[in-house]
Scaffold this active site. Structure first.
Site, PDB file in Angstrom:
ATOM      1  N   ASN A 230       4.390  -9.942  -3.488  1.00 28.68           N
ATOM      2  CA  ASN A 230       5.770  -9.458  -3.299  1.00 28.68           C
ATOM      3  C   ASN A 230       6.580 -10.250  -2.270  1.00 28.68           C
ATOM      4  O   ASN A 230       7.782 -10.373  -2.384  1.00 28.68           O
ATOM      5  CB  ASN A 230       5.816  -7.948  -3.054  1.00 28.68           C
ATOM      6  CG  ASN A 230       5.107  -7.519  -1.814  1.00 28.68           C
ATOM      7  OD1 ASN A 230       4.313  -8.273  -1.262  1.00 28.68           O
ATOM      8  ND2 ASN A 230       5.374  -6.312  -1.355  1.00 28.68           N
TER       9      ASN A 230
ATOM     10  N   SER B 275      -2.839  -3.306  -2.660  1.00 28.46           N
ATOM     11  CA  SER B 275      -2.967  -1.912  -3.065  1.00 28.46           C
ATOM     12  C   SER B 275      -4.179  -1.262  -2.401  1.00 28.46           C
ATOM     13  O   SER B 275      -5.108  -1.934  -1.941  1.00 28.46           O
ATOM     14  CB  SER B 275      -3.109  -1.844  -4.583  1.00 28.46           C
ATOM     15  OG  SER B 275      -4.294  -2.512  -4.949  1.00 28.46           O
TER      16      SER B 275
ATOM     17  N   GLU C 250      -3.422  -3.878   5.146  1.00 30.25           N
ATOM     18  CA  GLU C 250      -2.007  -3.467   5.048  1.00 30.25           C
ATOM     19  C   GLU C 250      -1.806  -3.028   3.608  1.00 30.25           C
ATOM     20  O   GLU C 250      -1.642  -3.867   2.723  1.00 30.25           O
ATOM     21  CB  GLU C 250      -1.087  -4.647   5.375  1.00 30.25           C
ATOM     22  CG  GLU C 250      -1.224  -5.188   6.782  1.00 30.25           C
ATOM     23  CD  GLU C 250      -0.642  -4.258   7.833  1.00 30.25           C
ATOM     24  OE1 GLU C 250      -0.012  -3.249   7.465  1.00 30.25           O
ATOM     25  OE2 GLU C 250      -0.827  -4.535   9.019  1.00 30.25           O
TER      26      GLU C 250
ATOM     27  N   CYS D  73       6.370  -2.794   0.468  1.00 31.22           N
ATOM     28  CA  CYS D  73       5.571  -1.662   0.942  1.00 31.22           C
ATOM     29  C   CYS D  73       6.418  -0.734   1.798  1.00 31.22           C
ATOM     30  O   CYS D  73       6.216   0.469   1.782  1.00 31.22           O
ATOM     31  CB  CYS D  73       4.361  -2.176   1.711  1.00 31.22           C
ATOM     32  SG  CYS D  73       4.816  -3.370   2.963  1.00 31.22           S
TER      33      CYS D  73
END
Ligand code: NAP
Length: 458
Positions: free
Chosen positions: A135, A211, A232, A266
């Site tokens: 991302n 994830s 994370e 996130c």
């Protein structure tokens, strides 16, 4: 998953890459290991010079790097440039502060431990394996690698399979700037081969951004090897709006915070918990503002929201929305994938979410906002904390008592008051509960991968 650049705007496979063979992976681990032997005896000042040079290179290449990001994962070109510049700034931040962050402390009165001198040192630990998501293909890696390299460690990067060009770009960035060859080495491998690398005795620690299932799997392997791990993971951040809030600013920030990075961050705000006194006004303004965003070609400077990064990501998002709608939720704007090529999903607002809907508990990784009505501050806090995640959070209020109540009560790694959750190199970043363990950024992020050695002298 194939290791390939598949353009999310068109769905076209632009370039495929062969996975590295076992022999190639072994050679790359060895390069990172030898680079560690070279790097650990260098001074922080030389590493800082190389880090600044790497930041300059990255910044000089902002346009080509940004185009690569937009091509591989679909973020808007404006945000891609921002990612590259923020990464370069963070590299400079660590170049400037590593010396201070790595300074140990001395006991003022060493006689309490029977010593003439007693002090601590932060020493590098070796080769760290970083498993990273798509991302923010450059930023996620830099926020780990800049402090890790400044501490004197070296890195192996297993990047997400859909951003191989970013992986290969980062593979050479640091050595082009003067770091020893192999200071950061990318491994083009599928997730199934991460375990073998982590169990290699030359790899001493690991970090994963991604994830929750991937984090759990990596941590269990690291645990069995007694190797340090930083995770994370996901987030379903609450964004609380109280009656005293500046509603127009709250709405504008809510839109930005839900749709930044095409809704795939996130720390995007994902659950909007609004006090009943301002609920109707918020839903009306928020819906109008989300509906007014421009969805389209991410290379166009005027685009607000580009495509989702993968076909499967869009499918999962659509399923969450369909499930909520089928169980009685109200979609006030958006709500279905857009027709045509590419993986576009429109900004979407949903109200009337109940606990039996998947959207109540699961992270929506795309521009879908779930809005909840709260009867008072206690109720807002209850909904905000009723999640397995605990990454960041935001609260909008002008009332000092409310502010203190939420700052203390929110189960999260960060609370933003009257602002949007973002990361800063100066502030520690990380989560509680299933959002992860450990911290990145700031001094804490740099010290995660160091050996805190105590020295006692009689
Ligand atoms: P993902 O599937 O977990 O992928 C992330 C990375 O882990 C990729 O490199 C992936 O490789 C690898 N991976 C997947 N399964 C693995 C396993 N079992 N063992 C080892 N490696 C594995 O994550 P995603 O769904 O693409 O990314 C989105 C998630 O990341 C969201 O939940 C988001 O909230 C989270 N995220 C968190 C932060 C944070 O700082 N807390 C930041 C950004 C994103 P392949 O690509 O080859 O599968």
């Amino acid at each position: 998953m194939a290791i390939a650049t598949i353009n999310p705007t068109t769905g076209v496979v632009e370039q495929e890459f062969d996975a590295h063979s076992e022999a190639e992976v072994d050679a790359r681990i060895e390069q990172a290991h030898s680079a560690f032997r070279a790097l650990k005896s260098t001074t922080i000042a030389s590493r800082a010079d190389w880090m600044r040079a790497a930041a300059d290179l990255l910044e000089a290449e902002v346009e080509s790097a940004a185009r690569m990001l937009t091509t591989e994962m679909g973020k808007t070109i404006v945000q891609a440039r921002g990612e590259v510049r923020k990464s370069a700034n963070t590299m400079r931040f660590y170049a400037a502060h590593a010396e201070e962050f790595l300074t140990g402390r001395s006991l003022e009165d060493p006689s309490v431990v029977g010593a003439s001198v007693a002090y601590t040192r932060h020493e590098p630990i070796g080769v760290v394996l970083a498993v990273m998501p798509w991302n923010y293909p450059i930023w996620q890696v830099i926020r780990f690698a800049a402090p890790a390299l400044m501490a004197g460690n070296t890195a192996l990067l297993k990047h997400a399979s859909n951003v191989p060009q970013a992986a290969l770009y980062l593979d050479t960035l640091f050595e082009r700037a003067g770091f020893p060859e192999g200071a950061l080495r990318s491994l083009l491998i599928p997730a199934s081969r991460v375990e073998g690398v982590l169990r290699d005795r030359r790899v001493v620690a690991t970090t994963l951004t991604g994830s929750e299932p991937a984090g759990r799997s990596l941590a269990s392997i690291a645990g069995s090897e007694v190797k340090h791990v930083v995770l994370e993971l996901g987030g379903s951040d609450p964004f609380i709006v109280m009656p005293s809030a500046d509603l127009d600013k709250a709405v504008a920030t809510a839109v930005a915070s839900r749709t930044a990075n095409n809704g795939q961050a996130c720390i995007n705000a994902k659950r909007f918990i609004v006090h009943t006194d301002v609920y109707d006004a918020f839903v009306q303004k928020f819906t109008a503002a989300m509906a007014a965003l421009t969805v389209g070609d991410p290379f166009d400077d005027g685009t607000d929201v580009g495509p989702l990064a993968t076909a499967s990501g869009r499918e999962e998002l659509a399923e969450l929305v369909e499930d909520a709608a089928a169980k009685g939720a109200t979609v006030t704007t958006g709500g279905a994938p857009l027709d045509g090529p590419g993986w576009f999903y429109p900004p979407t607002v949903i109200t009337g979410i109940t606990e039996d809907m998947r959207l109540y508990a699961e992270e929506a990784f795309g521009p879908v906002a779930a809005v909840y009505r709260a009867s008072d501050a206690e109720d807002a806090l209850r909904v905000a904390n009723d999640t397995t995640f605990g990454l960041s959070s935001a609260v909008w209020t002008q009332d000092e008592d409310d502010e203190a109540f939420f700052v203390r009560g929110l189960d999260a790694g960060a609370v933003f008051v009257n602002g949007m959750s973002i990361s800063y190199p100066e502030l520690p970043f990380g989560g509680v509960k299933d959002s992860g363990v450990g911290r990145e950024l700031s001094a804490e992020g740099l010290r995660e991968f160091t050996n805190l050695k105590s020295i006692w002298k009689g």
